[in-house]
Design an enzyme around this catalytic site. Sequence first.
Site, PDB file in Angstrom:
ATOM      1  N   GLU A   1       0.837  -1.191   0.000  1.00  0.00           N
ATOM      2  CA  GLU A   1       0.000   0.000   0.000  1.00  0.00           C
ATOM      3  C   GLU A   1       0.875   1.246   0.000  1.00  0.00           C
ATOM      4  O   GLU A   1       1.698   1.430   0.901  1.00  0.00           O
ATOM      5  CB  GLU A   1      -0.918   0.028   1.221  1.00  0.00           C
ATOM      6  N   CYS A   2       0.694   2.084  -0.985  1.00  0.00           N
ATOM      7  CA  CYS A   2       1.321   3.409  -1.070  1.00  0.00           C
ATOM      8  C   CYS A   2       2.848   3.310  -0.991  1.00  0.00           C
ATOM      9  O   CYS A   2       3.501   3.053  -1.997  1.00  0.00           O
ATOM     10  CB  CYS A   2       0.748   4.324   0.005  1.00  0.00           C
ATOM     11  N   ALA A   3       3.442   3.489   0.180  1.00  0.00           N
ATOM     12  CA  ALA A   3       4.888   3.373   0.291  1.00  0.00           C
ATOM     13  C   ALA A   3       5.357   1.994  -0.145  1.00  0.00           C
ATOM     14  O   ALA A   3       6.422   1.851  -0.761  1.00  0.00           O
ATOM     15  CB  ALA A   3       5.334   3.641   1.725  1.00  0.00           C
TER      16      ALA A   3
ATOM     17  N   SER B   1      -0.960  -0.793  -4.686  1.00  0.00           N
ATOM     18  CA  SER B   1      -1.629   0.427  -5.122  1.00  0.00           C
ATOM     19  C   SER B   1      -1.430   1.515  -4.088  1.00  0.00           C
ATOM     20  O   SER B   1      -0.935   1.264  -2.981  1.00  0.00           O
ATOM     21  CB  SER B   1      -3.132   0.187  -5.323  1.00  0.00           C
TER      22      SER B   1
END
Length: 854
Positions: free
Chosen positions: A346-348, A443
């Site tokens: 997720e993200c990072a 994502s």
Amino acid sequence: MSTRLPRFVVAAPSTGQGKTTVATGLMAALSRAGHQVSGHKVGPDYIDPGYHALASGRPGRNLDPHLVGEDRVTPLLLHGAAGADVAVVEGVMGLFDGRMGGAGFSSTAHVARLTRTPVVLVVDISRSSRTIGAVVHGLCTFDPRITVAGVILNKAGSPRQVAEVRSSIRIPVLGTIGRDDAFSAPSRHLGLVPAAERDEAAHALDRLAEHVTESVDLRALLELASSASDLDEEPWDPASEVRAPARTSDRTPDRAPGRADRPVIAMAGGRAFTFRYTETEELLRAAGCDVVAFDPLADTALPEGTSGLYLGGGFPEVHAAALTANAPLRDELRTAVAGGVPTVAECAGLLYLCTSVDESPMVGALPVTAAMSPRLTLRYPVATAAGDSLLGRTGEEVTGHEFHRTTTTPAAGAGPDPAPGGDAAWTIDGEATGFATTSVHASYLHTHWAGHPHLAQRFADAVHAYADAGTTLRDGRGATSSGTDLRDGRGATSSGTEQPAAEEGRSPVSTGAGPLPDPLRHHGDVEAAEGLLDLAVNVFPGPRPPWLDAALRDSLDDVGRYPSPTAAEAAVAAHHGREPDEVLATAGAAEAFTLLARLRPWRLPVVVHPQFTEPHAALEQAGHAVTEVQCRPEDGFVLDPAAVPEAADLVVVGNPTNPTGVLHPAEAVRRLRRPGRLVVVDEAFMDVVPGETGSLAGTGLPGVVVVRSLTKHWAVPGVRAGYLLAEPEVVAGLRREQVPWSVSTTAAAATVACTSDAAREEAARRAEALGAWRGVLEAGLAERRIHHVASAASYVLAQVGEGVHAALRDAGIAVRRADTFPGLDPSWVRIAVRPEPQVRHLLATLDGLDTARS
């Protein structure tokens, strides 16, 4: 049954009033006064709960109706506050500010109403006096469904100003905190700096707790908290949201992590990965997994027995240099993802899996680059699953949030073939975003799995399936969720139980070691039938590098013109320090051997065996009678130059040799040179050798031809790209024999890409990874006293005994039968090097075969 829980919400008229500082200070002050304090945060934010945990000594929790649904908010509060004396809930933004267009949905007031919790306002009075009374009055009366029960004045100035403000307020003033910049948390481009990144945070909290204790009436505050009504809801229980496999349900909590019945999920932590919800780990543990933290900044290896990866949020762009410097872990992660280890990012976590972030190399598991952007992406969306994947099913909706200043190129997976980047993970506001396969989900979207426990269940199921690879793994690229078997390299799964090849409409491959119509034309790809764990083909098992994929795609723009090998040959020449007229680009090594067979009317062509059979076959096809020179098993298949007849005018030798993996010293190969003799060295696997020790590609020795192939190391067998290096007159003669335009535009583009500086660096990384995997395989064979040849290549020749090749096929594993190589009998097999999980599966199967025979 009702639950008594003293509690209060800390709210404010707007952001910037000092809400986080005061809320954290209150938690620290109450904790140091001997109370068990449970900290909670309204909204999706990860940073504030980090401070709450530091202040209270308990995990920080989030309460967000958007992320988890209204009906779960109070149960989550009760779950997080179990055993606490008081719960402190820090609000978000202004008291009534929620999701845009949602009429205050997910606001602080909304959570206060759902949990029936009194509100304490924090108000910055540094720029007003009596107007503060009007602001407080408005907040008290705006929504009669909530109770604003007290106020704390922050950033107070002179005693006269404080007195003026107090006289304007009609609810209890619980404290007055003066201005002190030392108590404010530092900011960053996304908000506050995480507590885990502030080395002085614990000391600062001590000072803050002391200051708050002196400035706030804690006794009055606790009385206010005790006025909260009892709660009738049942506490949230992760065990009621997910199920563990039956074999784990009766195990005790002190079982050793990493056991097959409690597979390990490696969860990224440390200073670069601080963003994750506590309930995520609780759900995964309830689903029968052990969660083990690792620090990508400091740990050079994944936790032992890793069967799943969870890479949460944080600031990898801030720590990019340190993440890049930890090359061993990046390599292991890339290998793990390529090997099918179920991975959620997720993200990072998405950024970390990219090839680079602002040109700093990252893991490279996704063919994606990332860069900082001047625009902040901040949204609170409903996302739709773009397809079936590790976590989602087509059309399913989840709620989440995004908060980032980076962008990726491309923004989402695309194309009919999901390998290696996959399809899009989500569709948000009509746009595809993220990357997803059956083993990877990456994502920007953050989701709270307490609100969507099926996501945790699917991830845990995939992890269990991967850990149970001894019964479910079916190829060199990993296992899928829900116990199904992976059927191809793109992550597609079967719809049911495994069927025999003939029943699925495929041509079955012989599983025995009987005679073949043309043994010299037998290749490992024939053996790697669908439904089998592929240890027969020597193609590197990981994804292609993104720069190579880009080169292949871009080459399609030029297919309207006839191809030219000129640029490719110039690139090869520069790569090896040769002249362009010493290079001939070919349609793979196979074309090179065919051209060499036709170059001259060879009187006594010699092929040193055992080795790749294509040169032998090409010579026979050209009408030459081939003389074989055998390297003997008792000598370790080492080349003896003296064994080659003096009259030989063509000698073909592999280095490192296929299938033995033996790397002959360069000097031994040089000793084959004679006047009038052409020595052809097949260096198809020299990329695997660190530093390419023993290579003659850069020497330019008269009478020596070096043949190279891109097929194996760069995983492009369908492109047919290779080249040879020789004296200009030899190259010119071979070029005359070459069919016009035999090297396609795409093959030429691949050759240019694979001789670049980026390729040199990636080749070294791949060689290192293959060396590590090979070490596991060779050690396992040695432990079982299985005779094998010490290899320098991406395969190992092992003498497992007659009948084992067929028995392994029956057990679902394809290895290369070796009796088709001149000089070897059916007791030998060639085993392609693969990541450790596949190697362990092979070794366990060999153990089973041995037990069955005994």
